[in-house]
Scaffold this motif. Sequence first.
Motif, mmCIF file in Angstrom:
data_model
loop_
_atom_site.group_PDB
_atom_site.id
_atom_site.type_symbol
_atom_site.label_atom_id
_atom_site.label_comp_id
_atom_site.label_asym_id
_atom_site.label_seq_id
_atom_site.Cartn_x
_atom_site.Cartn_y
_atom_site.Cartn_z
ATOM 1 N N ALA A 1 0.803 -1.214 0.000
ATOM 2 C CA ALA A 1 0.000 0.000 0.000
ATOM 3 C C ALA A 1 0.841 1.271 0.000
ATOM 4 C CB ALA A 1 -0.939 -0.001 1.212
ATOM 5 N N SER A 2 2.159 1.139 0.133
ATOM 6 C CA SER A 2 3.032 2.314 0.141
ATOM 7 C C SER A 2 4.458 1.853 -0.167
ATOM 8 C CB SER A 2 2.985 3.001 1.514
ATOM 9 O OG SER A 2 3.562 2.177 2.504
ATOM 10 N N LYS A 3 5.399 2.779 -0.015
ATOM 11 C CA LYS A 3 6.808 2.451 -0.228
ATOM 12 C C LYS A 3 7.521 2.296 1.114
ATOM 13 C CE LYS A 3 9.287 4.087 -3.224
ATOM 14 N NZ LYS A 3 10.327 4.888 -3.704
ATOM 15 N N THR A 4 6.855 1.728 2.098
ATOM 16 C CA THR A 4 7.414 1.591 3.436
ATOM 17 C C THR A 4 8.495 0.519 3.455
ATOM 18 O OG1 THR A 4 5.309 2.269 4.399
ATOM 19 C CG2 THR A 4 6.857 1.107 5.852
ATOM 20 N N ARG A 5 9.621 0.854 4.074
ATOM 21 C CA ARG A 5 10.739 -0.076 4.171
ATOM 22 C C ARG A 5 11.650 0.350 5.312
ATOM 23 N NH1 ARG A 5 13.666 -0.472 -0.965
ATOM 24 N NH2 ARG A 5 11.828 0.143 -2.080
ATOM 25 N N ALA A 6 12.455 -0.581 5.803
ATOM 26 C CA ALA A 6 13.504 -0.235 6.757
ATOM 27 C C ALA A 6 14.577 0.543 6.006
ATOM 28 C CB ALA A 6 14.095 -1.492 7.382
ATOM 29 N N GLU A 7 15.107 1.576 6.673
ATOM 30 C CA GLU A 7 16.130 2.389 6.039
ATOM 31 C C GLU A 7 17.175 2.754 7.085
ATOM 32 O OE1 GLU A 7 16.376 6.847 4.281
ATOM 33 O OE2 GLU A 7 14.891 5.553 3.358
ATOM 34 N N HIS A 8 18.434 2.642 6.693
ATOM 35 C CA HIS A 8 19.548 3.003 7.560
ATOM 36 C C HIS A 8 20.445 3.954 6.787
ATOM 37 C CE1 HIS A 8 18.212 -0.253 10.141
ATOM 38 N NE2 HIS A 8 18.157 -0.998 9.051
ATOM 39 N N GLU A 9 20.718 5.116 7.390
ATOM 40 C CA GLU A 9 21.473 6.141 6.684
ATOM 41 C C GLU A 9 22.397 6.849 7.665
ATOM 42 O OE1 GLU A 9 19.864 8.759 3.344
ATOM 43 O OE2 GLU A 9 19.593 10.021 5.122
ATOM 44 N N THR A 10 23.569 7.229 7.171
ATOM 45 C CA THR A 10 24.496 8.016 7.983
ATOM 46 C C THR A 10 25.352 8.886 7.076
ATOM 47 O OG1 THR A 10 26.094 7.925 9.800
ATOM 48 C CG2 THR A 10 26.354 6.281 8.046
ATOM 49 N N GLY A 11 25.790 9.995 7.619
ATOM 50 C CA GLY A 11 26.687 10.871 6.884
ATOM 51 C C GLY A 11 28.083 10.270 6.804
ATOM 52 N N VAL A 12 28.804 10.653 5.771
ATOM 53 C CA VAL A 12 30.196 10.229 5.612
ATOM 54 C C VAL A 12 31.041 11.471 5.316
ATOM 55 C CG1 VAL A 12 29.671 7.877 4.876
ATOM 56 C CG2 VAL A 12 29.878 9.661 3.167
ATOM 57 N N ASP A 13 32.271 11.442 5.784
ATOM 58 C CA ASP A 13 33.155 12.593 5.583
ATOM 59 C C ASP A 13 33.580 12.770 4.137
ATOM 60 O OD1 ASP A 13 33.111 13.367 8.239
ATOM 61 O OD2 ASP A 13 34.883 12.192 8.758
ATOM 62 N N ASP A 14 33.734 11.663 3.408
ATOM 63 C CA ASP A 14 34.293 11.736 2.069
ATOM 64 C C ASP A 14 33.589 10.717 1.166
ATOM 65 O OD1 ASP A 14 35.887 11.534 -0.241
ATOM 66 O OD2 ASP A 14 37.745 11.897 0.878
ATOM 67 N N GLY A 15 32.676 11.201 0.343
ATOM 68 C CA GLY A 15 31.927 10.330 -0.553
ATOM 69 C C GLY A 15 32.812 9.611 -1.551
ATOM 70 N N GLU A 16 33.876 10.271 -2.014
ATOM 71 C CA GLU A 16 34.777 9.645 -2.979
ATOM 72 C C GLU A 16 35.545 8.491 -2.333
ATOM 73 O OE1 GLU A 16 34.429 10.405 -6.172
ATOM 74 O OE2 GLU A 16 32.923 11.799 -5.416
ATOM 75 N N ALA A 17 35.978 8.678 -1.083
ATOM 76 C CA ALA A 17 36.685 7.602 -0.380
ATOM 77 C C ALA A 17 35.749 6.417 -0.148
ATOM 78 C CB ALA A 17 37.247 8.110 0.947
ATOM 79 N N LEU A 18 34.477 6.687 0.204
ATOM 80 C CA LEU A 18 33.531 5.597 0.404
ATOM 81 C C LEU A 18 33.298 4.845 -0.906
ATOM 82 C CD1 LEU A 18 31.665 3.993 2.211
ATOM 83 C CD2 LEU A 18 29.874 5.670 1.716
ATOM 84 N N ALA A 19 33.197 5.566 -2.016
ATOM 85 C CA ALA A 19 33.037 4.909 -3.315
ATOM 86 C C ALA A 19 34.232 3.991 -3.592
ATOM 87 C CB ALA A 19 32.887 5.953 -4.424
ATOM 88 N N ALA A 20 35.437 4.413 -3.212
ATOM 89 C CA ALA A 20 36.627 3.580 -3.395
ATOM 90 C C ALA A 20 36.569 2.341 -2.501
ATOM 91 C CB ALA A 20 37.890 4.392 -3.113
ATOM 92 N N VAL A 21 36.041 2.495 -1.277
ATOM 93 C CA VAL A 21 35.867 1.340 -0.386
ATOM 94 C C VAL A 21 34.898 0.346 -1.018
ATOM 95 C CG1 VAL A 21 34.916 0.586 1.839
ATOM 96 C CG2 VAL A 21 36.449 2.569 1.744
ATOM 97 N N PHE A 22 33.761 0.844 -1.491
ATOM 98 C CA PHE A 22 32.777 -0.036 -2.136
ATOM 99 C C PHE A 22 33.425 -0.787 -3.310
ATOM 100 C CE2 PHE A 22 28.514 2.240 -0.981
ATOM 101 C CZ PHE A 22 28.681 1.871 0.337
ATOM 102 N N SER A 23 34.164 -0.063 -4.135
ATOM 103 C CA SER A 23 34.815 -0.674 -5.289
ATOM 104 C C SER A 23 35.795 -1.768 -4.852
ATOM 105 C CB SER A 23 35.541 0.391 -6.106
ATOM 106 O OG SER A 23 36.228 -0.194 -7.188
ATOM 107 N N GLY A 24 36.560 -1.479 -3.814
ATOM 108 C CA GLY A 24 37.500 -2.455 -3.304
ATOM 109 C C GLY A 24 36.838 -3.711 -2.776
#
Length: 193
Positions: A87-110
């Motif tokens: 009936a909606s788009k209800t879902r569990a969601e977990h979010e947090t800020g990161v200091d460096d989006g580019e560094a996190l993208a490199a972590v994901f890639s690794g």
Amino acid sequence: MYEVEIKVPAELDATRERLREAGAERVDARRQRDTYYDAPHREFAETDEALRIRRETPLAEGVESPPEDDSDAAATVTYKGPLLDEASKTRAEHETGVDDGEALAAVFSGLGFEPAATVEKRREFWSYDGFTVTLDAVTGLDEYVEIERAVETEGEVDAAREAAVDALDHLDLDADEQVRTSYLGLLLAGEGD
């Protein structure tokens, strides 16, 4: 935490005017560039999950878009679980800020997470009747309005969803036109073509 959300197609100028007439408060406007990732160990499209890095740049009132370079943009990482109801788009969601989006993208890639797609949008945030109402202009898609409220427990979901439907009705928007597909899903399906 559960995000109770309903998204409907809407004409943003008319909706903005109805929000003003209803006494809603414009809170913010931002450009968001969301990079979604595929997991090496399971298919998020099949499990209805999402992992993204969002880069967000504030927009002054009347400014359509900031400079293209978003290397100084605020970044967050978000995991969204599968939809919980029909009936909606209800879902569990977990979010947090990161200091460096580019560094996190490199972590994901690794770790073997690969970028799947990028969704870019201009979002205008309003506060109305205990909800956040977001006016979205998504590159490659139509205009949409999202109404959402976070609740602590699954037991609060039904009441929040019913209140969202009522709030949409007061804004002359029809919850029966709800789009449960994410912007990413709409773009990948070619809905904007």
